[in-house]
Design a protein around this motif. Structure first.
Motif, PDB file in Angstrom:
ATOM      1  N   PHE A   1       0.703  -1.354  -0.362  1.00  0.00           N
ATOM      2  CA  PHE A   1       0.595  -0.135  -0.387  1.00  0.00           C
ATOM      3  C   PHE A   1       1.324   1.228  -0.002  1.00  0.00           C
ATOM      4  O   PHE A   1       0.165   2.189  -0.883  1.00  0.00           O
ATOM      5  CB  PHE A   1      -1.086   0.065   0.882  1.00  0.00           C
ATOM      6  CG  PHE A   1      -1.932  -1.241   0.550  1.00  0.00           C
ATOM      7  CD1 PHE A   1      -2.667  -1.536  -0.357  1.00  0.00           C
ATOM      8  CD2 PHE A   1      -2.375  -1.805   1.841  1.00  0.00           C
ATOM      9  CE1 PHE A   1      -3.330  -2.224   0.009  1.00  0.00           C
ATOM     10  CE2 PHE A   1      -3.074  -2.961   2.224  1.00  0.00           C
ATOM     11  CZ  PHE A   1      -3.851  -2.819   0.552  1.00  0.00           C
TER      12      PHE A   1
ATOM     13  N   LYS B   1      -6.270  -2.221   7.019  1.00  0.00           N
ATOM     14  CA  LYS B   1      -5.508  -1.528   6.229  1.00  0.00           C
ATOM     15  C   LYS B   1      -6.320  -0.683   5.509  1.00  0.00           C
ATOM     16  O   LYS B   1      -6.476  -0.092   4.102  1.00  0.00           O
ATOM     17  CB  LYS B   1      -4.658  -2.658   5.102  1.00  0.00           C
ATOM     18  CG  LYS B   1      -3.762  -3.030   6.097  1.00  0.00           C
ATOM     19  CD  LYS B   1      -2.641  -2.134   6.659  1.00  0.00           C
ATOM     20  CE  LYS B   1      -1.680  -3.120   7.165  1.00  0.00           C
ATOM     21  NZ  LYS B   1      -0.896  -1.781   8.042  1.00  0.00           N
TER      22      LYS B   1
ATOM     23  N   TYR C   1      -9.143  -2.348   3.484  1.00  0.00           N
ATOM     24  CA  TYR C   1      -9.025  -2.829   2.200  1.00  0.00           C
ATOM     25  C   TYR C   1     -10.783  -3.196   2.110  1.00  0.00           C
ATOM     26  O   TYR C   1     -10.177  -4.484   3.044  1.00  0.00           O
ATOM     27  CB  TYR C   1      -8.137  -3.484   1.869  1.00  0.00           C
ATOM     28  CG  TYR C   1      -7.604  -4.441   0.855  1.00  0.00           C
ATOM     29  CD1 TYR C   1      -7.361  -3.416  -0.767  1.00  0.00           C
ATOM     30  CD2 TYR C   1      -8.209  -5.484   0.174  1.00  0.00           C
ATOM     31  CE1 TYR C   1      -7.591  -4.192  -1.982  1.00  0.00           C
ATOM     32  CE2 TYR C   1      -8.523  -6.274  -1.104  1.00  0.00           C
ATOM     33  CZ  TYR C   1      -7.559  -5.223  -2.000  1.00  0.00           C
ATOM     34  OH  TYR C   1      -7.534  -6.237  -3.187  1.00  0.00           O
TER      35      TYR C   1
ATOM     36  N   TYR D   1      -4.610   2.427  -4.123  1.00  0.00           N
ATOM     37  CA  TYR D   1      -5.199   0.528  -3.802  1.00  0.00           C
ATOM     38  C   TYR D   1      -6.101   0.406  -4.697  1.00  0.00           C
ATOM     39  O   TYR D   1      -5.896  -0.473  -5.019  1.00  0.00           O
ATOM     40  CB  TYR D   1      -6.051   1.271  -2.303  1.00  0.00           C
ATOM     41  CG  TYR D   1      -5.550   1.313  -1.200  1.00  0.00           C
ATOM     42  CD1 TYR D   1      -4.419   1.761  -0.932  1.00  0.00           C
ATOM     43  CD2 TYR D   1      -6.716   0.530  -0.226  1.00  0.00           C
ATOM     44  CE1 TYR D   1      -3.914   1.716   0.756  1.00  0.00           C
ATOM     45  CE2 TYR D   1      -6.416   0.423   1.453  1.00  0.00           C
ATOM     46  CZ  TYR D   1      -5.316   1.559   1.991  1.00  0.00           C
ATOM     47  OH  TYR D   1      -4.890   2.162   2.821  1.00  0.00           O
TER      48      TYR D   1
END
Length: 158
Positions: free
Chosen positions: A53, A98, A100, A59
């Motif tokens: 990242f 994170k 994500y 992303y």
């Protein structure tokens, strides 16, 4: 650059971080690969995701790939150990930490990865992980399979 964090879940879990330029003819590079135990899995994934990242432009340039694990009647006969499912749960949690979306994790069939990238292919590509029981190589296979699906052409294998 594109990054793939790839996981072959189990009691001994294969993991890798692969970097690729995005150019079809350029080979990907295995930045990190290992076989980890349940106690070190989360910290390894945290490190790999942090690298990916922080290195990626966005992303959208990071993919998380995992071997699909399906419980069948044979699975129940072989073992009651829930290691693979537990590691997938940890992976989803690490994605959340994170920021994500864990729904973006790409699950792939083990047979597809092994068919496309048998041991000789990994060695020819220079992506072979030395040591362990082969789980790190299974994670590498999954990363490479995903790269083929998004445009990489492993010309050296042709």
């Amino acid at each position: 650059m594109k990054y793939i964090v790839s996981v072959d879940p189990g009691k001994a879990t294969g993991v890798c971080l692969v970097e690729w330029s995005g150019l079809p003819e350029e080979a990907p590079v295995v930045k990190m690969s290992a076989e980890v135990d349940p106690e070190t899995f989360a910290s390894w994934i945290d490190t790999a995701m942090s690298i990916a990242f922080s290195s990626a432009a966005s992303y959208d340039n990071v993919l998380v790939v995992c071997e699909r694990f399906v419980i069948t009647a044979q699975t129940v006969k072989n073992s009651q150990a829930p290691f693979s499912l537990e590691q997938i749960g940890v992976l989803k949690h690490m994605c959340r930490t994170k920021e994500y979306d864990p729904e973006k994790i790409i699950f792939q069939s083990p047979v597809d990865a092994k068919t496309m990238f048998p041991n000789d292919a990994l060695k020819k590509l220079g992506t072979w992980h030395k040591g362990g029981e082969g789980h790190a190589n299974d994670a590498i296979r999954h990363a490479l399979l995903k790269l083929v699906k998004i445009g990489w052409k492993p010309l050296v294998l042709l």
